[in-house]
Design an enzyme around this catalytic site. Structure first.
Site, PDB file in Angstrom:
ATOM      1  N   HIS A 224      -2.121   7.179   7.408  1.00 34.30           N
ATOM      2  CA  HIS A 224      -1.129   8.210   6.633  1.00 34.30           C
ATOM      3  C   HIS A 224      -1.956   9.408   6.403  1.00 34.30           C
ATOM      4  CE1 HIS A 224       2.499   6.101   6.100  1.00 34.30           C
ATOM      5  NE2 HIS A 224       1.839   4.940   5.868  1.00 34.30           N
TER       6      HIS A 224
ATOM      7  N   GLY B  46       0.909  -1.080   0.005  1.00 31.71           N
ATOM      8  CA  GLY B  46       0.171  -0.188   0.025  1.00 31.71           C
ATOM      9  C   GLY B  46       1.033   1.367   0.002  1.00 31.71           C
TER      10      GLY B  46
ATOM     11  N   HIS C 257      -3.805   1.108   7.946  1.00 30.63           N
ATOM     12  CA  HIS C 257      -2.550   1.716   7.920  1.00 30.63           C
ATOM     13  C   HIS C 257      -2.657   2.850   7.001  1.00 30.63           C
ATOM     14  CE1 HIS C 257       2.199   1.114   7.821  1.00 30.63           C
ATOM     15  NE2 HIS C 257       1.840   1.959   6.568  1.00 30.63           N
ATOM     16  N   GLU C 258      -3.111   2.703   5.638  1.00 27.97           N
ATOM     17  CA  GLU C 258      -3.155   3.716   4.844  1.00 27.97           C
ATOM     18  C   GLU C 258      -3.853   5.066   4.973  1.00 27.97           C
ATOM     19  OE1 GLU C 258      -0.548   3.509   2.594  1.00 27.97           O
ATOM     20  OE2 GLU C 258      -0.129   1.503   3.081  1.00 27.97           O
TER      21      GLU C 258
ATOM     22  N   CYS D  62       6.219  -0.366   6.777  1.00 28.80           N
ATOM     23  CA  CYS D  62       5.942   0.780   5.962  1.00 28.80           C
ATOM     24  C   CYS D  62       7.103   1.189   4.805  1.00 28.80           C
ATOM     25  CB  CYS D  62       5.560   1.892   6.923  1.00 28.80           C
ATOM     26  SG  CYS D  62       5.077   3.370   5.988  1.00 28.80           S
ATOM     27  N   LEU D  63       6.597   1.558   4.109  1.00 25.82           N
ATOM     28  CA  LEU D  63       7.802   2.070   2.886  1.00 25.82           C
ATOM     29  C   LEU D  63       8.568   3.268   3.423  1.00 25.82           C
ATOM     30  CD1 LEU D  63       5.931   1.522  -0.399  1.00 25.82           C
ATOM     31  CD2 LEU D  63       7.847   0.000   0.723  1.00 25.82           C
TER      32      LEU D  63
ATOM     33  N   GLN E 125       2.770   9.775   1.147  1.00 23.36           N
ATOM     34  CA  GLN E 125       4.279   9.058   1.220  1.00 23.36           C
ATOM     35  C   GLN E 125       5.272   9.660  -0.071  1.00 23.36           C
ATOM     36  OE1 GLN E 125       2.481   5.143   2.143  1.00 23.36           O
ATOM     37  NE2 GLN E 125       4.550   5.101   3.121  1.00 23.36           N
TER      38      GLN E 125
HETATM   39 NI    NI Z   1       2.871   3.044   5.506  1.00 20.26          NI
END
Ligand code: NI
Length: 158
Positions: free
Chosen positions: A137, A46, A133-134, A91-92, A51
């Protein structure tokens, strides 16, 4: 399409609240396409627009093994959750780390699709985790604040 640079923890933008998308434009469509490409390129499940440095309420998710489970959610809003799951999350924007987080085991989200039409998505297990999670963000929240125990190092491929 292009791969965009992923903002990492410590970058102030990740703590900011993203703004609603009012209309689809060629620029936003390009952003979405780039987000999809960036997510697949980095083997993420995701990615939120913030991000890649854009404060718009857009997330892309694909939790499938075969890359056939793509969801593009514009202005997503979680309307129902139930149950509980605790498991490792990453997480990226927090490269090389993982930590246990408790999330709902089921989540239902309403959103606009790429044609700006209302849609909904229900997910359990990993998909429910990714949705939560997304969406976090978009409100400037990172999973690291929810980690139970320690954030641990994970081995990376390269
Ligand atoms: Ni993330």
């Amino acid at each position: 399409m292009a791969i965009r640079e992923i903002r990492e923890i410590g970058d102030e933008i990740l703590t900011k609240k993203s703004k609603e998308v009012k209309e689809m434009t060629p620029r936003i469509q390009e952003l979405i396409n780039d987000m999809i490409e960036t997510m697949y390129e980095t083997n993420g499940v995701g990615l939120a627009a913030v991000q890649v440095g854009v404060l718009k309420r857009i997330v892309v998710i694909d939790c499938s093994e075969d890359g056939e489970g793509l969801h593009v959610l514009i202005n997503p809003k979680i309307v129902e959750t139930s149950g509980e799951q605790t498991g490792p999350e990453g997480c990226l924007s927090v490269p090389g780390k993982s930590g246990n987080v408790t999330r709902p085991n089921y989540a239902k989200v309403v959103y606009l699709d790429e044609n700006m039409q209302p849609a909904e998505l229900e997910g359990t297990e990993l998909l429910a985790r990714a949705i939560c999670h997304e969406c976090d963000h978009l409100d400037g929240k990172l999973y690291v604040d929810l980690v139970e125990g320690d954030l641990v190092d994970v081995r990376t491929e390269e």
